[in-house]
Design a protein around this motif. Structure first.
Motif, PDB file in Angstrom:
ATOM      1  N   ASP A  79     -95.885  66.943  58.650  1.00  0.00           N
ATOM      2  CA  ASP A  79     -94.958  66.914  57.522  1.00  0.00           C
ATOM      3  C   ASP A  79     -93.539  67.029  58.077  1.00  0.00           C
ATOM      4  N   TYR A  80     -92.608  66.398  57.378  1.00  0.00           N
ATOM      5  CA  TYR A  80     -91.238  66.338  57.871  1.00  0.00           C
ATOM      6  C   TYR A  80     -90.230  66.656  56.765  1.00  0.00           C
ATOM      7  N   ALA A  81     -89.100  67.192  57.180  1.00  0.00           N
ATOM      8  CA  ALA A  81     -87.972  67.288  56.264  1.00  0.00           C
ATOM      9  C   ALA A  81     -87.479  65.886  55.951  1.00  0.00           C
ATOM     10  N   ASP A  82     -86.967  65.709  54.761  1.00  0.00           N
ATOM     11  CA  ASP A  82     -86.483  64.381  54.360  1.00  0.00           C
ATOM     12  C   ASP A  82     -85.400  63.867  55.300  1.00  0.00           C
ATOM     13  N   SER A  83     -84.604  64.768  55.843  1.00  0.00           N
ATOM     14  CA  SER A  83     -83.475  64.371  56.675  1.00  0.00           C
ATOM     15  C   SER A  83     -83.892  63.758  58.011  1.00  0.00           C
ATOM     16  N   VAL A  84     -85.136  63.990  58.432  1.00  0.00           N
ATOM     17  CA  VAL A  84     -85.577  63.469  59.730  1.00  0.00           C
ATOM     18  C   VAL A  84     -86.736  62.487  59.602  1.00  0.00           C
ATOM     19  N   LYS A  85     -87.243  62.324  58.403  1.00  0.00           N
ATOM     20  CA  LYS A  85     -88.399  61.460  58.191  1.00  0.00           C
ATOM     21  C   LYS A  85     -88.076  60.033  58.646  1.00  0.00           C
ATOM     22  N   GLY A  86     -89.002  59.467  59.422  1.00  0.00           N
ATOM     23  CA  GLY A  86     -88.812  58.122  59.936  1.00  0.00           C
ATOM     24  C   GLY A  86     -88.079  58.066  61.261  1.00  0.00           C
ATOM     25  N   ARG A  87     -87.467  59.187  61.673  1.00  0.00           N
ATOM     26  CA  ARG A  87     -86.741  59.222  62.949  1.00  0.00           C
ATOM     27  C   ARG A  87     -87.405  60.176  63.946  1.00  0.00           C
ATOM     28  N   PHE A  88     -87.978  61.262  63.463  1.00  0.00           N
ATOM     29  CA  PHE A  88     -88.606  62.269  64.317  1.00  0.00           C
ATOM     30  C   PHE A  88     -90.118  62.173  64.193  1.00  0.00           C
ATOM     31  N   THR A  89     -90.803  62.486  65.301  1.00  0.00           N
ATOM     32  CA  THR A  89     -92.264  62.524  65.302  1.00  0.00           C
ATOM     33  C   THR A  89     -92.727  63.785  66.001  1.00  0.00           C
ATOM     34  N   ILE A  90     -93.593  64.534  65.331  1.00  0.00           N
ATOM     35  CA  ILE A  90     -94.172  65.733  65.923  1.00  0.00           C
ATOM     36  C   ILE A  90     -95.589  65.413  66.365  1.00  0.00           C
ATOM     37  N   SER A  91     -95.971  65.932  67.528  1.00  0.00           N
ATOM     38  CA  SER A  91     -97.310  65.692  68.056  1.00  0.00           C
ATOM     39  C   SER A  91     -97.702  66.866  68.944  1.00  0.00           C
ATOM     40  N   ARG A  92     -98.934  66.880  69.411  1.00  0.00           N
ATOM     41  CA  ARG A  92     -99.370  67.970  70.276  1.00  0.00           C
ATOM     42  C   ARG A  92    -100.335  67.473  71.328  1.00  0.00           C
ATOM     43  N   ASP A  93    -100.431  68.251  72.407  1.00  0.00           N
ATOM     44  CA  ASP A  93    -101.425  68.058  73.451  1.00  0.00           C
ATOM     45  C   ASP A  93    -102.164  69.391  73.583  1.00  0.00           C
ATOM     46  N   ASN A  94    -103.350  69.449  73.026  1.00  0.00           N
ATOM     47  CA  ASN A  94    -104.085  70.724  73.013  1.00  0.00           C
ATOM     48  C   ASN A  94    -104.528  71.150  74.407  1.00  0.00           C
ATOM     49  N   ASP A  95    -104.745  70.192  75.297  1.00  0.00           N
ATOM     50  CA  ASP A  95    -105.136  70.548  76.669  1.00  0.00           C
ATOM     51  C   ASP A  95    -104.015  71.301  77.384  1.00  0.00           C
ATOM     52  N   LYS A  96    -102.779  71.048  76.970  1.00  0.00           N
ATOM     53  CA  LYS A  96    -101.622  71.685  77.595  1.00  0.00           C
ATOM     54  C   LYS A  96    -100.978  72.742  76.690  1.00  0.00           C
ATOM     55  N   ASN A  97    -101.608  73.018  75.556  1.00  0.00           N
ATOM     56  CA  ASN A  97    -101.050  73.993  74.611  1.00  0.00           C
ATOM     57  C   ASN A  97     -99.587  73.690  74.282  1.00  0.00           C
ATOM     58  N   THR A  98     -99.289  72.432  74.093  1.00  0.00           N
ATOM     59  CA  THR A  98     -97.899  72.014  73.930  1.00  0.00           C
ATOM     60  C   THR A  98     -97.721  71.169  72.680  1.00  0.00           C
ATOM     61  N   VAL A  99     -96.633  71.429  71.976  1.00  0.00           N
ATOM     62  CA  VAL A  99     -96.236  70.605  70.840  1.00  0.00           C
ATOM     63  C   VAL A  99     -94.927  69.920  71.196  1.00  0.00           C
ATOM     64  N   PHE A 100     -94.779  68.694  70.735  1.00  0.00           N
ATOM     65  CA  PHE A 100     -93.610  67.875  71.063  1.00  0.00           C
ATOM     66  C   PHE A 100     -92.849  67.498  69.788  1.00  0.00           C
ATOM     67  N   LEU A 101     -91.569  67.265  69.963  1.00  0.00           N
ATOM     68  CA  LEU A 101     -90.773  66.691  68.887  1.00  0.00           C
ATOM     69  C   LEU A 101     -89.990  65.532  69.486  1.00  0.00           C
ATOM     70  N   GLN A 102     -90.419  64.322  69.182  1.00  0.00           N
ATOM     71  CA  GLN A 102     -89.717  63.120  69.623  1.00  0.00           C
ATOM     72  C   GLN A 102     -88.646  62.799  68.602  1.00  0.00           C
ATOM     73  N   MET A 103     -87.412  62.763  69.049  1.00  0.00           N
ATOM     74  CA  MET A 103     -86.284  62.537  68.148  1.00  0.00           C
ATOM     75  C   MET A 103     -85.596  61.234  68.513  1.00  0.00           C
ATOM     76  N   ASN A 104     -85.641  60.279  67.615  1.00  0.00           N
ATOM     77  CA  ASN A 104     -85.014  58.975  67.814  1.00  0.00           C
ATOM     78  C   ASN A 104     -83.880  58.783  66.819  1.00  0.00           C
ATOM     79  N   SER A 105     -83.043  57.802  67.096  1.00  0.00           N
ATOM     80  CA  SER A 105     -81.922  57.470  66.207  1.00  0.00           C
ATOM     81  C   SER A 105     -81.137  58.727  65.841  1.00  0.00           C
ATOM     82  N   LEU A 106     -80.809  59.503  66.842  1.00  0.00           N
ATOM     83  CA  LEU A 106     -80.138  60.772  66.592  1.00  0.00           C
ATOM     84  C   LEU A 106     -78.751  60.579  66.016  1.00  0.00           C
TER      85      LEU A 106
END
Length: 128
Positions: free
Chosen positions: A62-89
Protein backbone atom coordinates in the motif's frame (compact mmCIF):
# COMPACT_ATOMS: atom_id res chain seq x y z
CA UNK A 1 12.79 -6.00 20.04
CA UNK A 2 13.51 -5.99 16.33
CA UNK A 3 16.54 -3.93 15.30
CA UNK A 4 16.46 -2.07 11.98
CA UNK A 5 19.36 -0.70 9.96
CA UNK A 6 18.72 1.50 6.93
CA UNK A 7 20.93 2.47 4.03
CA UNK A 8 20.78 3.95 0.55
CA UNK A 9 19.94 7.60 1.05
CA UNK A 10 21.74 10.42 -0.71
CA UNK A 11 21.55 13.41 -3.02
CA UNK A 12 19.88 13.08 -6.40
CA UNK A 13 18.54 15.43 -9.04
CA UNK A 14 14.84 15.73 -9.73
CA UNK A 15 13.69 12.90 -11.95
CA UNK A 16 16.35 10.55 -10.62
CA UNK A 17 16.11 7.34 -8.62
CA UNK A 18 17.29 5.94 -5.33
CA UNK A 19 16.82 2.62 -3.59
CA UNK A 20 16.61 2.44 0.17
CA UNK A 21 17.27 -0.75 2.12
CA UNK A 22 16.32 -1.74 5.64
CA UNK A 23 17.64 -4.90 7.26
CA UNK A 24 15.89 -6.34 10.31
CA UNK A 25 16.83 -8.75 13.04
CA UNK A 26 14.33 -11.39 14.03
CA UNK A 27 13.50 -14.93 13.05
CA UNK A 28 10.01 -14.39 11.66
CA UNK A 29 10.70 -11.43 9.38
CA UNK A 30 8.62 -12.95 6.60
CA UNK A 31 5.40 -12.42 8.58
CA UNK A 32 6.10 -8.83 9.64
CA UNK A 33 4.46 -5.80 8.12
CA UNK A 34 7.29 -3.47 7.13
CA UNK A 35 6.67 0.20 6.56
CA UNK A 36 8.49 3.25 5.27
CA UNK A 37 7.77 6.72 6.63
CA UNK A 38 9.41 10.07 6.01
CA UNK A 39 9.82 13.36 7.80
CA UNK A 40 10.62 16.63 6.07
CA UNK A 41 12.01 19.61 8.00
CA UNK A 42 9.31 21.28 10.04
CA UNK A 43 6.74 18.62 9.20
CA UNK A 44 5.31 15.59 10.94
CA UNK A 45 6.43 12.10 10.07
CA UNK A 46 4.20 10.67 7.36
CA UNK A 47 3.40 7.28 5.90
CA UNK A 48 5.00 6.36 2.58
CA UNK A 49 4.45 2.63 2.00
CA UNK A 50 3.87 -0.69 3.70
CA UNK A 51 4.59 -4.29 2.67
CA UNK A 52 2.35 -6.63 4.59
CA UNK A 53 1.99 -10.38 4.74
CA UNK A 54 -1.34 -11.97 3.92
CA UNK A 55 -0.94 -15.75 3.93
CA UNK A 56 1.53 -18.26 2.61
CA UNK A 57 3.73 -16.31 0.21
CA UNK A 58 1.15 -13.60 -0.54
CA UNK A 59 2.02 -10.02 0.27
CA UNK A 60 0.30 -6.72 -0.38
CA UNK A 61 1.74 -3.25 -0.81
CA UNK A 62 0.00 0.00 0.00
CA UNK A 63 1.22 3.49 -0.80
CA UNK A 64 0.56 7.09 0.09
CA UNK A 65 -1.14 8.91 -2.76
CA UNK A 66 1.85 11.23 -3.09
CA UNK A 67 4.19 8.39 -4.09
CA UNK A 68 1.84 5.99 -5.83
CA UNK A 69 3.15 5.03 -9.25
CA UNK A 70 6.67 6.31 -8.48
CA UNK A 71 7.77 4.26 -5.44
CA UNK A 72 7.83 0.49 -5.06
CA UNK A 73 8.21 -1.41 -1.80
CA UNK A 74 9.48 -4.98 -1.82
CA UNK A 75 11.29 -7.46 0.40
CA UNK A 76 13.85 -10.25 0.38
CA UNK A 77 12.98 -12.61 3.21
CA UNK A 78 16.23 -14.56 2.83
CA UNK A 79 18.09 -11.36 3.71
CA UNK A 80 15.54 -9.97 6.19
CA UNK A 81 15.51 -6.82 4.10
CA UNK A 82 12.83 -4.48 2.82
CA UNK A 83 13.48 -2.09 -0.06
CA UNK A 84 11.99 1.16 -1.24
CA UNK A 85 12.68 1.87 -4.90
CA UNK A 86 12.07 5.55 -5.56
CA UNK A 87 11.77 6.74 -9.16
CA UNK A 88 10.87 10.08 -10.71
CA UNK A 89 11.96 11.82 -7.54
CA UNK A 90 10.74 15.32 -6.84
CA UNK A 91 12.15 18.04 -4.56
CA UNK A 92 9.15 17.54 -2.29
CA UNK A 93 10.35 13.98 -1.64
CA UNK A 94 13.27 15.44 0.31
CA UNK A 95 13.09 14.07 3.85
CA UNK A 96 14.60 11.68 6.33
CA UNK A 97 13.23 8.25 5.52
CA UNK A 98 12.57 5.73 8.28
CA UNK A 99 11.71 2.07 8.09
CA UNK A 100 9.54 0.56 10.78
CA UNK A 101 8.36 -2.89 11.77
CA UNK A 102 4.85 -3.98 12.74
CA UNK A 103 5.26 -7.64 13.78
CA UNK A 104 1.63 -8.06 14.83
CA UNK A 105 0.41 -6.44 11.59
CA UNK A 106 -1.68 -3.95 13.54
CA UNK A 107 -4.03 -1.75 11.55
CA UNK A 108 -4.21 0.90 10.31
CA UNK A 109 -0.87 0.52 8.56
CA UNK A 110 -0.45 4.22 7.86
CA UNK A 111 -0.27 5.23 11.54
CA UNK A 112 3.01 5.56 13.42
CA UNK A 113 1.59 3.97 16.55
CA UNK A 114 0.96 0.69 14.73
CA UNK A 115 4.74 0.13 14.53
CA UNK A 116 6.98 -1.20 17.29
CA UNK A 117 10.51 -0.36 16.21
CA UNK A 118 12.14 2.21 13.97
CA UNK A 119 15.39 2.57 12.12
CA UNK A 120 17.75 5.48 12.60
CA UNK A 121 16.66 7.19 9.41
CA UNK A 122 18.44 7.96 6.15
CA UNK A 123 18.50 11.34 4.43
CA UNK A 124 17.13 11.70 0.91
CA UNK A 125 17.71 15.06 -0.78
CA UNK A 126 16.26 15.82 -4.21
CA UNK A 127 17.61 18.91 -5.94
CA UNK A 128 15.63 20.85 -8.52
Amino acid sequence: QVQLVESGGGLVQAGGSLRLSCTASGRTFSSYAMGWFRQAPGKEREFVAVHRWSSGSTYYADYADSVKGRFTISRDNDKNTVFLQMNSLKPEDTAVYYCAVNPAQRRPYNLLKSYDSWGQGTQVTVSS
